[in-house]
Design a protein around this motif. Structure first.
Motif, PDB file in Angstrom:
ATOM      1  N   LEU A  58       0.801  -1.262   0.001  1.00  0.00           N
ATOM      2  CA  LEU A  58      -0.028  -0.041   0.105  1.00  0.00           C
ATOM      3  C   LEU A  58       0.948   1.306  -0.026  1.00  0.00           C
ATOM      4  CD1 LEU A  58      -2.822   0.942   0.049  1.00  0.00           C
ATOM      5  CD2 LEU A  58      -2.771   0.653   2.283  1.00  0.00           C
ATOM      6  N   ALA A  59       2.092   1.093   0.755  1.00  0.00           N
ATOM      7  CA  ALA A  59       2.964   2.413   0.788  1.00  0.00           C
ATOM      8  C   ALA A  59       3.676   2.622  -0.642  1.00  0.00           C
ATOM      9  CB  ALA A  59       4.087   1.933   1.913  1.00  0.00           C
ATOM     10  N   ALA A  60       4.007   1.586  -1.549  1.00  0.00           N
ATOM     11  CA  ALA A  60       4.358   1.665  -2.725  1.00  0.00           C
ATOM     12  C   ALA A  60       3.179   2.096  -3.644  1.00  0.00           C
ATOM     13  CB  ALA A  60       4.856   0.279  -3.239  1.00  0.00           C
ATOM     14  N   LEU A  61       2.122   1.684  -3.381  1.00  0.00           N
ATOM     15  CA  LEU A  61       1.187   2.219  -4.197  1.00  0.00           C
ATOM     16  C   LEU A  61       0.863   3.938  -4.149  1.00  0.00           C
ATOM     17  CD1 LEU A  61      -1.585   1.919  -6.223  1.00  0.00           C
ATOM     18  CD2 LEU A  61      -2.840   1.242  -4.099  1.00  0.00           C
ATOM     19  N   GLY A  62       0.906   4.248  -2.819  1.00  0.00           N
ATOM     20  CA  GLY A  62       0.961   5.690  -2.519  1.00  0.00           C
ATOM     21  C   GLY A  62       1.924   6.464  -3.359  1.00  0.00           C
ATOM     22  N   ARG A  63       2.990   5.682  -3.273  1.00  0.00           N
ATOM     23  CA  ARG A  63       4.171   6.758  -3.937  1.00  0.00           C
ATOM     24  C   ARG A  63       3.716   6.717  -5.395  1.00  0.00           C
ATOM     25  NH1 ARG A  63       7.322   3.670  -0.184  1.00  0.00           N
ATOM     26  NH2 ARG A  63       7.567   1.900  -1.842  1.00  0.00           N
ATOM     27  N   GLU A  64       3.211   5.846  -5.974  1.00  0.00           N
ATOM     28  CA  GLU A  64       2.906   5.725  -7.477  1.00  0.00           C
ATOM     29  C   GLU A  64       1.815   6.625  -7.699  1.00  0.00           C
ATOM     30  OE1 GLU A  64       0.417   2.461 -10.264  1.00  0.00           O
ATOM     31  OE2 GLU A  64       1.940   1.840  -9.088  1.00  0.00           O
ATOM     32  N   LEU A  65       0.726   6.608  -6.739  1.00  0.00           N
ATOM     33  CA  LEU A  65      -0.467   7.518  -7.020  1.00  0.00           C
ATOM     34  C   LEU A  65       0.110   8.923  -6.760  1.00  0.00           C
ATOM     35  CD1 LEU A  65      -3.164   5.393  -5.711  1.00  0.00           C
ATOM     36  CD2 LEU A  65      -2.541   5.677  -7.962  1.00  0.00           C
ATOM     37  N   THR A  66       0.901   9.177  -5.888  1.00  0.00           N
ATOM     38  CA  THR A  66       1.414  10.548  -5.480  1.00  0.00           C
ATOM     39  C   THR A  66       1.980  11.384  -6.783  1.00  0.00           C
ATOM     40  OG1 THR A  66       1.781  10.093  -3.239  1.00  0.00           O
ATOM     41  CG2 THR A  66       2.871  12.070  -4.127  1.00  0.00           C
ATOM     42  N   GLU A  67       2.736  10.555  -7.701  1.00  0.00           N
ATOM     43  CA  GLU A  67       3.166  10.816  -8.667  1.00  0.00           C
ATOM     44  C   GLU A  67       2.124  10.996  -9.615  1.00  0.00           C
ATOM     45  OE1 GLU A  67       6.572   9.566 -12.174  1.00  0.00           O
ATOM     46  OE2 GLU A  67       6.386   8.510 -10.267  1.00  0.00           O
ATOM     47  N   ARG A  68       1.243  10.351  -9.776  1.00  0.00           N
ATOM     48  CA  ARG A  68       0.119  10.310 -10.595  1.00  0.00           C
ATOM     49  C   ARG A  68      -0.607  11.564 -10.598  1.00  0.00           C
ATOM     50  NH1 ARG A  68      -4.602   5.988 -10.424  1.00  0.00           N
ATOM     51  NH2 ARG A  68      -5.580   7.906  -9.323  1.00  0.00           N
ATOM     52  N   GLU A  69      -0.847  11.907  -9.310  1.00  0.00           N
ATOM     53  CA  GLU A  69      -1.835  12.933  -8.981  1.00  0.00           C
ATOM     54  C   GLU A  69      -1.175  14.353  -8.986  1.00  0.00           C
ATOM     55  OE1 GLU A  69      -5.253  12.555  -8.668  1.00  0.00           O
ATOM     56  OE2 GLU A  69      -4.541  10.384  -9.670  1.00  0.00           O
ATOM     57  N   ALA A  70      -0.026  14.462  -9.170  1.00  0.00           N
ATOM     58  CA  ALA A  70       0.783  15.514  -8.871  1.00  0.00           C
ATOM     59  C   ALA A  70       0.247  17.012  -9.511  1.00  0.00           C
ATOM     60  CB  ALA A  70       2.241  15.527  -9.261  1.00  0.00           C
ATOM     61  N   ALA A  71      -0.612  16.668 -10.493  1.00  0.00           N
ATOM     62  CA  ALA A  71      -1.096  17.983 -11.067  1.00  0.00           C
ATOM     63  C   ALA A  71      -2.336  18.537 -10.490  1.00  0.00           C
ATOM     64  CB  ALA A  71      -1.216  17.544 -12.675  1.00  0.00           C
ATOM     65  N   VAL A  72      -2.829  17.639  -9.638  1.00  0.00           N
ATOM     66  CA  VAL A  72      -4.185  18.137  -8.815  1.00  0.00           C
ATOM     67  C   VAL A  72      -3.973  19.370  -8.242  1.00  0.00           C
ATOM     68  CG1 VAL A  72      -6.159  17.404  -7.319  1.00  0.00           C
ATOM     69  CG2 VAL A  72      -4.882  15.783  -9.096  1.00  0.00           C
ATOM     70  N   PRO A  73      -4.593  20.430  -8.262  1.00  0.00           N
ATOM     71  CA  PRO A  73      -4.194  21.724  -7.494  1.00  0.00           C
ATOM     72  C   PRO A  73      -4.893  21.429  -6.044  1.00  0.00           C
ATOM     73  CG  PRO A  73      -6.345  22.013  -8.639  1.00  0.00           C
ATOM     74  CD  PRO A  73      -5.649  20.801  -9.139  1.00  0.00           C
ATOM     75  N   ALA A  74      -4.094  22.120  -4.891  1.00  0.00           N
ATOM     76  CA  ALA A  74      -4.416  22.078  -3.716  1.00  0.00           C
ATOM     77  C   ALA A  74      -5.777  22.055  -3.393  1.00  0.00           C
ATOM     78  CB  ALA A  74      -3.583  22.985  -2.999  1.00  0.00           C
ATOM     79  N   ALA A  75      -6.612  23.025  -3.997  1.00  0.00           N
ATOM     80  CA  ALA A  75      -7.976  23.291  -3.469  1.00  0.00           C
ATOM     81  C   ALA A  75      -8.751  21.883  -3.845  1.00  0.00           C
ATOM     82  CB  ALA A  75      -8.505  24.538  -4.379  1.00  0.00           C
ATOM     83  N   ARG A  76      -8.292  21.298  -4.733  1.00  0.00           N
ATOM     84  CA  ARG A  76      -9.161  20.074  -5.087  1.00  0.00           C
ATOM     85  C   ARG A  76      -8.847  18.638  -4.133  1.00  0.00           C
ATOM     86  NH1 ARG A  76     -13.910  20.176  -6.978  1.00  0.00           N
ATOM     87  NH2 ARG A  76     -13.487  18.170  -8.201  1.00  0.00           N
ATOM     88  N   ARG A  77      -7.688  18.821  -3.188  1.00  0.00           N
ATOM     89  CA  ARG A  77      -7.286  17.790  -2.504  1.00  0.00           C
ATOM     90  C   ARG A  77      -8.141  17.685  -1.428  1.00  0.00           C
ATOM     91  NH1 ARG A  77      -2.208  15.670  -4.214  1.00  0.00           N
ATOM     92  NH2 ARG A  77      -1.470  16.492  -6.275  1.00  0.00           N
ATOM     93  N   PRO A  78      -7.937  16.589  -0.253  1.00  0.00           N
ATOM     94  CA  PRO A  78      -8.548  16.437   0.679  1.00  0.00           C
ATOM     95  C   PRO A  78      -7.974  17.311   1.741  1.00  0.00           C
ATOM     96  CG  PRO A  78      -6.847  14.624   0.524  1.00  0.00           C
ATOM     97  CD  PRO A  78      -7.189  15.247  -0.791  1.00  0.00           C
ATOM     98  N   ILE A  79      -8.677  17.712   2.928  1.00  0.00           N
ATOM     99  CA  ILE A  79      -8.069  18.632   3.909  1.00  0.00           C
ATOM    100  C   ILE A  79      -7.155  17.941   4.719  1.00  0.00           C
ATOM    101  CG2 ILE A  79      -8.993  19.938   5.896  1.00  0.00           C
ATOM    102  CD1 ILE A  79     -11.858  19.797   4.694  1.00  0.00           C
ATOM    103  N   ALA A  80      -6.234  18.540   5.095  1.00  0.00           N
ATOM    104  CA  ALA A  80      -5.008  18.040   5.628  1.00  0.00           C
ATOM    105  C   ALA A  80      -5.328  18.192   7.285  1.00  0.00           C
ATOM    106  CB  ALA A  80      -3.613  18.749   5.346  1.00  0.00           C
TER     107      ALA A  80
END
Length: 356
Positions: A268-290
């Motif tokens: 799951l952690a490896a998938l997270g790294r892959e998806l983080t790269e895939r989703e890099a272009a998503v603007p901060a306003a469209r991301r979940p609340i931290a």
């Protein structure tokens, strides 16, 4: 769990129409191999019911992985409440996940429930203003870049949450979660609870018809969760469950050949790294609340790194906020600032920090 069952979901480029359903298991009978799916546009909440070590945590991790693969971070926002041994902490590696909160982080847990409560109220207001019947109709009428994301809250070992927070703060934490269960499904806020027979209580059971029952140590408990005694399994394998809707058997998918908890977390952690790269272009306003962790202690130099002075008369006093940032009074607009409290609570330190 059956190593041949895998979590399957097709990756979806961010910005495009995401598939509604994700696969997180399959029926156990060889004659029926259609995947077990969770349809965000049609589903409300989901209950995973079972005794300890029956596969509840793995079900949550598999579902989170499938949702992350199939949806962009602008379409699905996930949050976790871990009341167990930390199995959900690895979800924080997914870019879709805003926070995974431990049950001991009561202040942070309160912030998470408050945030979701505010989101629930906002969405109810939007539905009322637009005159739409439900969230699915609203999402269809919105452009992709404005579409409300699905919020998915995953809770591991709900029986612990119910026990510890039923009276804590006059029961306000449990009541806030119950509000999400009562009203959230209609506005795209989904709650996935993994717990034992406490989910059979009428207080929780009536919030959804979508339930998967894994192994229960006491056969008498099956009848309390809606499964007739004659249909109760005698010795089910880990991850083997029964859907209460049609009493069909299911097998929860796993994330890799190695079934140990550590190995599953690594996948799951490896998938997270892959998806983080895939989703890099998503603007901060469209991301979940931290929801950053508020430190018990912080050095001045570390706090200064978070300081964004808005003017020469806004001194650094503290750090806080959902996303940690510096806090301090604006003495230009309001020249009076009070530091109050009994002795030895940090009043002098606060003044020294502001003077620095």
């Amino acid at each position: 769990m059956d190593g041949t069952a895998r979590a399957e979901a097709h990756c979806q480029p961010c910005g495009g129409p995401a598939p509604r359903r994700v696969r997180h298991g399959r029926p156990a009978r060889p004659a029926d191999r259609a995947p077990l799916k969770f349809d965000l546009d049609r589903a409300g909440h989901l209950h995973i019911i079972g005794s300890p070590r029956s596969g509840r945590s793995q079900t949550l991790r598999t579902l989170a992985a499938a949702l992350g693969q199939a949806h962009g971070t602008d379409n699905v926002h996930m949050y976790g409440i871990d009341c167990g041994n930390g199995a959900l902490h690895v979800l924080a590696s997914l870019p879709h996940c805003g926070a995974v909160v431990d049950r001991n982080q009561t202040e942070r847990l309160g912030r998470l429930l408050d945030r979701l409560g505010v989101e629930l109220t906002l969405r109810q207001s939007i539905l009322g203003t637009r005159g739409t019947a439900d969230r699915a109709e609203l999402r269809r009428s919105q452009p992709l870049h404005e579409r409300l994301a699905h919020n998915v809250l995953l809770v591991d070992r709900f029986e612990v949450f119910e026990r510890e927070f039923s009276s804590y703060d006059n029961g306000s934490y449990l009541e806030r979660l119950l509000r999400l269960l009562r009203d959230g499904a209609g506005v795209g806020i989904h709650v996935v609870l993994a717990g034992d027979r406490v989910l059979a209580s009428s207080r929780f059971s009536g919030t959804t018809e979508d339930k998967i029952v894994l192994r229960l140590n006491d056969r008498q408990d099956y009848s309390t969760v809606g499964i007739p005694s004659k249909s109760a399994p005698s010795d089910p394998a880990p991850g083997r469950g029964i859907r209460t809707q049609d009493l069909s058997e299911t097998q929860v998918a796993v994330l890799g050949e190695d079934l140990s908890g550590t190995a599953q977390a690594e996948v799951l952690a490896a998938l997270g790294r892959e998806l983080t790269e895939r989703e890099a272009a998503v603007p901060a306003a469209r991301r979940p609340i931290a929801l950053d962790v508020l430190p018990d202690r912080i050095a001045y130099t570390d706090a200064l790194a978070l300081h964004t002075p808005a003017g020469p008369m806004r001194p650094l006093v503290a750090v806080g906020g959902d996303t940690l940032t510096s806090l301090g009074p604006d003495l230009t607009g309001v020249p009076t600032f009070v530091v109050a409290g009994p002795p030895r609570t940090g009043r002098s330190t606060t003044l020294l920090t502001a003077a620095e």
